[in-house]
Each structure stands twice: as C-alpha cells, then as structure tokens.
Design a protein around this motif. Structure first.
Motif, PDB file in Angstrom:
ATOM      1  N   GLU A  58       0.848  -1.192   0.000  1.00 24.03           N
ATOM      2  CA  GLU A  58       0.000   0.000   0.000  1.00 24.03           C
ATOM      3  C   GLU A  58       0.885   1.243   0.000  1.00 24.03           C
ATOM      4  O   GLU A  58       2.106   1.149   0.061  1.00 24.03           O
ATOM      5  CB  GLU A  58      -0.986  -0.008   1.171  1.00 24.03           C
ATOM      6  N   PHE A  59       0.252   2.403  -0.051  1.00 19.44           N
ATOM      7  CA  PHE A  59       0.967   3.669  -0.166  1.00 19.44           C
ATOM      8  C   PHE A  59       0.587   4.587   0.985  1.00 19.44           C
ATOM      9  O   PHE A  59      -0.491   4.479   1.555  1.00 19.44           O
ATOM     10  CB  PHE A  59       0.605   4.344  -1.504  1.00 19.44           C
ATOM     11  N   TRP A  60       1.503   5.531   1.310  1.00 21.10           N
ATOM     12  CA  TRP A  60       1.205   6.522   2.339  1.00 21.10           C
ATOM     13  C   TRP A  60       1.976   7.801   2.056  1.00 21.10           C
ATOM     14  O   TRP A  60       2.893   7.825   1.242  1.00 21.10           O
ATOM     15  CB  TRP A  60       1.473   5.976   3.727  1.00 21.10           C
ATOM     16  N   ASN A  61       1.570   8.880   2.748  1.00 22.55           N
ATOM     17  CA  ASN A  61       2.171  10.189   2.532  1.00 22.55           C
ATOM     18  C   ASN A  61       3.385  10.448   3.412  1.00 22.55           C
ATOM     19  O   ASN A  61       3.879  11.570   3.458  1.00 22.55           O
ATOM     20  CB  ASN A  61       1.136  11.299   2.773  1.00 22.55           C
ATOM     21  N   GLY A  62       3.865   9.449   4.117  1.00 18.69           N
ATOM     22  CA  GLY A  62       5.027   9.628   4.979  1.00 18.69           C
ATOM     23  C   GLY A  62       6.288   9.922   4.176  1.00 18.69           C
ATOM     24  O   GLY A  62       6.324   9.785   2.954  1.00 18.69           O
ATOM     25  N   SER A  63       7.337  10.300   4.881  1.00 21.18           N
ATOM     26  CA  SER A  63       8.571  10.705   4.202  1.00 21.18           C
ATOM     27  C   SER A  63       9.478   9.530   3.843  1.00 21.18           C
ATOM     28  O   SER A  63      10.506   9.725   3.197  1.00 21.18           O
ATOM     29  CB  SER A  63       9.333  11.711   5.069  1.00 21.18           C
ATOM     30  N   TYR A  64       9.124   8.333   4.245  1.00 29.97           N
ATOM     31  CA  TYR A  64       9.935   7.149   3.940  1.00 29.97           C
ATOM     32  C   TYR A  64       9.023   5.935   3.803  1.00 29.97           C
ATOM     33  O   TYR A  64       7.921   5.908   4.338  1.00 29.97           O
ATOM     34  CB  TYR A  64      10.977   6.906   5.037  1.00 29.97           C
ATOM     35  N   SER A  65       9.491   4.946   3.084  1.00 33.56           N
ATOM     36  CA  SER A  65       8.741   3.687   2.964  1.00 33.56           C
ATOM     37  C   SER A  65       8.979   2.859   4.214  1.00 33.56           C
ATOM     38  O   SER A  65      10.016   2.982   4.881  1.00 33.56           O
ATOM     39  CB  SER A  65       9.189   2.930   1.714  1.00 33.56           C
ATOM     40  N   THR A  66       8.029   1.993   4.522  1.00 34.45           N
ATOM     41  CA  THR A  66       8.091   1.221   5.759  1.00 34.45           C
ATOM     42  C   THR A  66       7.276  -0.060   5.593  1.00 34.45           C
ATOM     43  O   THR A  66       7.000  -0.493   4.475  1.00 34.45           O
ATOM     44  CB  THR A  66       7.584   2.085   6.950  1.00 34.45           C
ATOM     45  N   ASN A  67       6.882  -0.650   6.698  1.00 32.96           N
ATOM     46  CA  ASN A  67       6.035  -1.845   6.678  1.00 32.96           C
ATOM     47  C   ASN A  67       5.207  -1.847   7.952  1.00 32.96           C
ATOM     48  O   ASN A  67       5.463  -1.054   8.854  1.00 32.96           O
ATOM     49  CB  ASN A  67       6.892  -3.114   6.552  1.00 32.96           C
ATOM     50  N   ASP A  68       4.235  -2.737   8.007  1.00 33.04           N
ATOM     51  CA  ASP A  68       3.368  -2.773   9.189  1.00 33.04           C
ATOM     52  C   ASP A  68       3.821  -3.786  10.241  1.00 33.04           C
ATOM     53  O   ASP A  68       3.151  -3.997  11.236  1.00 33.04           O
ATOM     54  CB  ASP A  68       1.910  -3.038   8.794  1.00 33.04           C
ATOM     55  N   VAL A  74       4.611  -0.707   2.960  1.00 36.47           N
ATOM     56  CA  VAL A  74       3.983   0.594   2.774  1.00 36.47           C
ATOM     57  C   VAL A  74       4.992   1.504   2.073  1.00 36.47           C
ATOM     58  O   VAL A  74       6.024   1.849   2.641  1.00 36.47           O
ATOM     59  CB  VAL A  74       3.543   1.199   4.123  1.00 36.47           C
ATOM     60  N   ILE A  75       4.684   1.871   0.834  1.00 38.33           N
ATOM     61  CA  ILE A  75       5.602   2.673   0.019  1.00 38.33           C
ATOM     62  C   ILE A  75       5.221   4.145   0.115  1.00 38.33           C
ATOM     63  O   ILE A  75       4.052   4.508  -0.035  1.00 38.33           O
ATOM     64  CB  ILE A  75       5.588   2.207  -1.448  1.00 38.33           C
ATOM     65  N   SER A  76       6.211   4.986   0.340  1.00 38.62           N
ATOM     66  CA  SER A  76       5.958   6.424   0.448  1.00 38.62           C
ATOM     67  C   SER A  76       5.653   7.020  -0.925  1.00 38.62           C
ATOM     68  O   SER A  76       6.163   6.558  -1.954  1.00 38.62           O
ATOM     69  CB  SER A  76       7.160   7.145   1.066  1.00 38.62           C
ATOM     70  N   VAL A  77       4.822   8.052  -0.905  1.00 39.95           N
ATOM     71  CA  VAL A  77       4.508   8.778  -2.133  1.00 39.95           C
ATOM     72  C   VAL A  77       5.799   9.301  -2.769  1.00 39.95           C
ATOM     73  O   VAL A  77       5.957   9.270  -3.988  1.00 39.95           O
ATOM     74  CB  VAL A  77       3.511   9.928  -1.830  1.00 39.95           C
ATOM     75  N   GLY A  78       6.728   9.754  -1.936  1.00 38.84           N
ATOM     76  CA  GLY A  78       8.003  10.268  -2.437  1.00 38.84           C
ATOM     77  C   GLY A  78       8.769   9.233  -3.236  1.00 38.84           C
ATOM     78  O   GLY A  78       9.350   9.551  -4.284  1.00 38.84           O
TER      79      GLY A  78
END
Length: 147
Positions: A58-68, A74-78
């Motif tokens: 999935e995607f999010w507006n955070g500044s870095y990619s992460t995971n749950d 979770v891939i960052s929009v950036g």
C-alpha cells in the motif's frame, strides 16, 4: 483431463503467490507491479522470500517507505514520485527483509537490522543491469551510516 487436473492443482499456488497492490495515484500500482516483475526476473530467491513474508503493498504520505510489521509493505509517495522502477524494487526488497525479521522474531538491534536490510538491498542491486548512479550512492551511504 490431465491438463485440467494440473491446473486445479496449481491454481491455489498461483493465487497464494499474488501480492495485492492498493490502487492509488496515477498508475502507481502498475509501477509497483513492474518493480515486482523486475525482482522476479533478476533475483528469484529474494522474490520467493518476498512472497513468503508479504501479501499486500500500500501507499502513504510519509517521508519514507516502511512496513506494518506483519505482512504489508507501505511505500511512500516520495518513492513513487521518483519515477524509478529500480528504486521501487529496492524499497520492496529492503522492506521484505524487515518483514522477515518481524515475522521470524529476529531480535536484531535496530541499527544492525537497518544495516542488514541495506546490504540485502545492495546485493539485489548488484543483480540488475544499468542501476541508476544515485540509487547506488544512496544505498552505499545508508550502509555506511548504519554501521
């Protein structure tokens, strides 16, 4: 009849090997699908590990990619907006090792785990042809900064 039986036998395996990609942005899921194809083509071992630990991206507006910490990357929009399939594949590989560590309860120190993930990412990049220079530089800088 034999072909039908073979298909029915393999069908559940094919379904379980799919990672669900959320629809977002302007074709972002297509970019991620291309990144998954790149991983599968150039490093089947890392691709198999990815399939074993991840069932959703999935995607999010955070500044870095992460995971749950469970089964979702979770891939960052950036990262998406960089427009680099190689970078997206590197992000996915990197986060898949974090998921592996979480699922198999590896009690690695945070800095050690981050270093291992960047080294794992680097070993993937070594398999790719014509890796973008900035991606090499970024990955090496992260390895050094986490030592």
């Amino acid at each position: 009849m034999n072909k039908l039986l073979l298909f029915l036998f393999l069908f559940p395996t094919l379904l379980s090997a799919q990672i669900k990609i959320d629809k977002a942005g302007d074709g972002w899921e297509l970019q991620v699908d291309s990144a998954l194809t790149l991983i599968q083509k150039y490093d089947s071992i890392k691709y198999e590990l990815l399939l074993s630990v991840c069932d959703k991206i999935e995607f999010w507006n955070g500044s870095y990619s992460t995971n749950d910490g469970k089964k979702t990357i979770v891939i960052s929009v950036g990262d998406v907006k960089l427009g680099s399939i190689q970078n997206l594949s590197a992000v996915i590989i990197h986060e898949s090792l974090h998921l592996y560590a979480a699922q198999y309860q590896k009690n690695w120190d945070n800095k050690v785990e981050e270093n291992m993930c960047y080294r794992y990412e680097f070993s993937f990049l070594e398999m790719l042809p014509d890796v973008e220079e900035w991606l090499w530089r970024h990955t090496l800088e992260q390895i050094i900064s986490t030592e």
